[in-house]
Scaffold this motif. Structure first.
Motif, short mmCIF file in Angstrom:
data_model
loop_
_atom_site.label_atom_id
_atom_site.label_comp_id
_atom_site.label_asym_id
_atom_site.label_seq_id
_atom_site.Cartn_x
_atom_site.Cartn_y
_atom_site.Cartn_z
N LEU A 1 -65.35 -6.54 4.78
CA LEU A 1 -64.87 -7.32 3.58
C LEU A 1 -65.60 -7.06 2.23
O LEU A 1 -64.93 -6.54 1.22
CB LEU A 1 -64.92 -8.80 3.82
N PHE A 2 -66.67 -6.87 2.38
CA PHE A 2 -67.42 -6.56 1.21
C PHE A 2 -67.61 -5.15 1.11
O PHE A 2 -68.33 -4.57 -0.24
CB PHE A 2 -69.01 -7.26 1.31
N ARG A 3 -67.55 -4.38 1.90
CA ARG A 3 -67.50 -3.04 2.04
C ARG A 3 -66.40 -2.12 1.84
O ARG A 3 -66.23 -0.80 1.66
CB ARG A 3 -68.49 -2.45 3.29
N LEU A 4 -65.27 -3.05 1.74
CA LEU A 4 -63.84 -2.18 1.72
C LEU A 4 -63.74 -1.30 0.54
O LEU A 4 -63.20 -0.30 0.49
CB LEU A 4 -62.79 -3.30 1.67
N ARG A 5 -64.06 -1.62 -0.52
CA ARG A 5 -64.03 -0.81 -1.83
C ARG A 5 -64.67 0.39 -1.75
O ARG A 5 -64.02 1.65 -1.78
CB ARG A 5 -64.27 -1.46 -3.11
N GLY A 6 -65.85 0.44 -1.19
CA GLY A 6 -66.78 1.71 -0.80
C GLY A 6 -66.28 2.60 0.27
O GLY A 6 -66.06 3.71 0.29
N LEU A 7 -65.64 1.81 1.40
CA LEU A 7 -64.86 2.56 2.43
C LEU A 7 -63.90 3.33 2.05
O LEU A 7 -63.47 4.39 2.34
CB LEU A 7 -64.76 1.66 3.70
N THR A 8 -62.88 2.66 1.20
CA THR A 8 -61.66 3.36 0.59
C THR A 8 -62.27 4.52 -0.13
O THR A 8 -61.48 5.62 -0.16
CB THR A 8 -61.02 2.41 -0.13
N THR A 9 -63.29 4.24 -1.06
CA THR A 9 -63.73 5.41 -1.86
C THR A 9 -64.15 6.59 -1.04
O THR A 9 -64.03 7.87 -1.30
CB THR A 9 -64.69 4.89 -2.95
N MET A 10 -64.89 6.32 -0.06
CA MET A 10 -65.69 7.51 0.84
C MET A 10 -64.29 8.09 1.34
O MET A 10 -64.29 9.31 1.51
CB MET A 10 -66.33 6.66 1.76
N SER A 11 -63.42 7.37 2.12
CA SER A 11 -62.30 7.97 2.48
C SER A 11 -61.47 8.93 1.68
O SER A 11 -61.11 10.06 2.22
CB SER A 11 -61.41 6.83 3.17
N ASN A 12 -61.31 8.52 0.40
CA ASN A 12 -60.40 9.28 -0.50
C ASN A 12 -61.21 10.62 -1.02
O ASN A 12 -60.76 11.75 -1.07
CB ASN A 12 -60.26 8.61 -1.65
N MET A 13 -62.72 10.29 -0.81
CA MET A 13 -63.58 11.59 -1.33
C MET A 13 -63.58 12.65 -0.31
O MET A 13 -63.36 13.80 -0.41
CB MET A 13 -64.87 11.14 -1.70
N GLU A 14 -63.56 12.32 0.98
CA GLU A 14 -63.74 13.04 2.17
C GLU A 14 -62.34 14.00 2.24
O GLU A 14 -62.39 15.07 2.52
CB GLU A 14 -63.78 12.33 3.40
N ARG A 15 -60.97 13.20 1.89
CA ARG A 15 -59.78 13.90 1.85
C ARG A 15 -59.79 14.67 0.88
O ARG A 15 -59.22 16.01 1.14
CB ARG A 15 -58.53 12.73 1.70
N GLN A 16 -60.52 14.76 -0.28
CA GLN A 16 -60.56 15.58 -1.30
C GLN A 16 -61.18 16.89 -1.05
O GLN A 16 -60.88 18.05 -1.11
CB GLN A 16 -61.09 14.96 -2.73
N LEU A 17 -62.37 16.57 -0.37
CA LEU A 17 -63.19 17.51 -0.12
C LEU A 17 -62.36 18.51 1.04
O LEU A 17 -62.84 19.60 1.35
CB LEU A 17 -64.65 17.08 0.61
N GLU A 18 -61.79 17.97 1.98
CA GLU A 18 -61.05 18.62 3.15
C GLU A 18 -59.97 19.49 2.43
O GLU A 18 -59.80 20.73 2.81
CB GLU A 18 -60.12 17.59 4.11
N ARG A 19 -59.33 19.09 1.60
CA ARG A 19 -58.19 19.77 0.63
C ARG A 19 -58.48 21.03 -0.09
O ARG A 19 -58.17 22.00 -0.02
CB ARG A 19 -57.54 18.87 -0.17
N ARG A 20 -59.95 21.02 -0.47
CA ARG A 20 -60.59 21.98 -1.35
C ARG A 20 -61.13 23.00 -0.45
O ARG A 20 -61.28 24.27 -0.66
CB ARG A 20 -61.83 21.46 -2.09
N SER A 21 -61.51 22.51 0.81
CA SER A 21 -62.04 23.89 1.95
C SER A 21 -60.99 24.64 2.32
O SER A 21 -60.99 25.52 2.95
CB SER A 21 -62.83 23.12 3.14
N PHE A 22 -59.56 24.20 2.21
CA PHE A 22 -58.79 24.78 2.51
C PHE A 22 -58.18 25.80 1.61
O PHE A 22 -57.68 26.41 0.95
CB PHE A 22 -57.54 24.30 3.17
#
Length: 71
Positions: free
Chosen positions: A50-71
């Motif tokens: 509950l307290f980490r939810l904002r950070g988990l969402t941000t981390m997930s979004n950043m990982e998706r952006q990195l995956e898109r750039r690597s292709f």
């Protein structure tokens, strides 16, 4: 992009016994399974999320952006 509000609403499904659904949404499949089968680590992990939810969402979004750039 994943939404913090959607993550929070999915987190609330723990009230009905569906713990960890927010982790599946964010792409954390293995921990989502762990949360699902242990009822959110007996509620402790669910409460911490509950307290980490904002950070988990941000981390997930950043990982998706990195995956898109690597292709």
């Amino acid at each position: 992009m994943k939404s913090v509000s959607t993550s929070f609403w999915l987190w609330l499904l723990c009230i009905f016994g569906f713990c960890g659904i927010h982790r599946f949404y964010l792409g954390f499949i293995w921990t989502g399974l762990l949360w699902l089968f242990t009822f959110g680590l007996l509620g402790i992990g669910q409460l911490i999320d509950l307290f980490r939810l904002r950070g988990l969402t941000t981390m997930s979004n950043m990982e998706r952006q990195l995956e898109r750039r690597s292709f």
